[in-house]
Design a protein around this motif. Structure first.
Motif, short mmCIF file in Angstrom:
data_model
loop_
_atom_site.label_atom_id
_atom_site.label_comp_id
_atom_site.label_asym_id
_atom_site.label_seq_id
_atom_site.Cartn_x
_atom_site.Cartn_y
_atom_site.Cartn_z
N LEU A 171 0.85 -1.18 0.00
CA LEU A 171 0.00 0.00 0.00
C LEU A 171 0.89 1.23 0.00
O LEU A 171 1.91 1.28 0.67
CB LEU A 171 -0.88 0.03 1.25
CG LEU A 171 -1.88 -1.11 1.41
CD1 LEU A 171 -2.54 -1.05 2.78
CD2 LEU A 171 -2.93 -1.06 0.33
N GLY A 172 0.48 2.23 -0.71
CA GLY A 172 1.24 3.48 -0.72
C GLY A 172 0.62 4.46 -1.67
O GLY A 172 -0.14 4.10 -2.57
N ALA A 173 0.93 5.72 -1.46
CA ALA A 173 0.43 6.77 -2.35
C ALA A 173 1.14 6.67 -3.70
O ALA A 173 2.28 6.23 -3.78
CB ALA A 173 0.68 8.15 -1.73
N PRO A 174 0.47 7.08 -4.76
CA PRO A 174 1.12 7.08 -6.07
C PRO A 174 2.30 8.06 -6.08
O PRO A 174 2.34 9.01 -5.29
CB PRO A 174 0.03 7.58 -7.02
CG PRO A 174 -1.24 7.51 -6.26
CD PRO A 174 -0.91 7.55 -4.82
N GLU A 175 3.22 7.83 -6.99
CA GLU A 175 4.29 8.79 -7.20
C GLU A 175 3.70 9.98 -7.96
O GLU A 175 3.03 9.79 -8.96
CB GLU A 175 5.43 8.18 -8.02
CG GLU A 175 6.26 7.19 -7.27
CD GLU A 175 7.08 7.83 -6.16
OE1 GLU A 175 7.60 8.94 -6.36
OE2 GLU A 175 7.16 7.20 -5.09
N PRO A 176 3.97 11.21 -7.50
CA PRO A 176 3.46 12.35 -8.23
C PRO A 176 4.27 12.61 -9.50
O PRO A 176 5.47 12.33 -9.56
CB PRO A 176 3.61 13.51 -7.25
CG PRO A 176 4.64 13.07 -6.27
CD PRO A 176 4.61 11.57 -6.24
N ALA A 177 3.58 13.11 -10.53
CA ALA A 177 4.28 13.50 -11.76
C ALA A 177 5.09 14.76 -11.47
O ALA A 177 4.77 15.52 -10.56
CB ALA A 177 3.26 13.77 -12.86
#
Length: 178
Positions: A171-177
Motif C-alpha cells: 500500500l502506498g500513495a502514487p508517485e506524483p508526476a
C-alpha cells in the motif's frame, strides 16, 4: 468524531501517463486524527463539494485520497492547486465490491462463503485488497485459492496483510508526476 480540516496540494500521478484522476496526501496531523492508519472510509467536502471515499494508507503513516475527474471538476480545482478539505469517518463502513473471480471462488466453496458472510465490511475489504495487490495473475489466483482455504478453516483476517503499508510496500500513495 469532529470533522478533520486540512489543506493539501492536488497532484497528478506519474503513472499511468495521462490519468484523468488526481490525488492528495493528507497532512500527517490530519491523518493522525483518523481512527486507523489503514484504509478508512470518510465523507466530507473537497473545495466545498461533498464526497464519500475510502482513504488509503500512504505507507508513511498518513493517508491519501484519489480524486476523480468528476469530483475535481465539481470542486473547480486542478492539479497543482492547494485545496481545502474536510473529512470525518463514516458511521457505517460500506460493503466493498467483490471482484468477479473471488465471487466465483467463494460460490464454489460453501464453507469459505459462510465465513466470508460473517465478516465485517472492513475485514472483507482487507481480503479483497490483499488479493488485488498481487502483481501477477498467477499470484492473484493462488491468493484467491489460499483465501478460500483460510476462510474455510475459520480465519477472519488475511494472514500476512499489512493494513498500514508501513511494513510492506503493498500500500502506498502514487508517485506524483513532475
Amino acid at each position: 468524531m469532529t470533522n478533520i480540516r486540512f489543506k493539501a496540494k492536488l497532484l497528478r500521478p506519474a503513472s499511468p501517463k495521462g490519468a484523468a484522476w488526481t490525488f492528495l496526501v493528507l497532512p500527517k496531523d490530519a491523518s493522525a486524527k483518523l481512527p486507523t492508519r489503514s484504509m478508512t472510509t470518510v465523507e466530507g467536502t473537497l473545495g466545498g463539494h461533498p464526497f464519500q471515499a475510502t482513504l488509503e494508507p500512504d505507507g508513511q503513516g498518513s493517508h491519501w485520497l484519489k480524486v476523480g475527474r468528476a469530483l475535481r471538476e465539481a470542486a473547480g480545482v486542478v492539479a497543482g492547486d492547494t485545496v481545502a478539505a474536510e473529512v470525518a469517518p463514516v458511521a457505517v463502513e460500506p460493503e466493498p465490491r467483490v471482484p468477479p473471480d473471488l465471487k466465483k471462488a467463494l460460490a464454489a466453496a460453501p464453507p469459505a462463503r459462510t465465513q466470508w458472510s460473517s465478516l465485517s465490511p472492513v475485514a472483507r475489504r482487507d481480503w479483497i485488497h490483499w488479493i488485488a495487490s498481487a502483481k501477477k495473475a498467477e499470484t492473484r489466483e493462488r491468493r484467491i485459492a489460499n483465501a478460500c482455504d483460510m476462510l474455510a478453516s475459520g480465519k477472519r483476517r488475511a494472514c500476512c496483510f499489512d493494513r498500514s503499508g508501513i511494513y510492506s510496500k503493498a500500500l502506498g500513495a502514487p508517485e506524483p508526476a513532475d
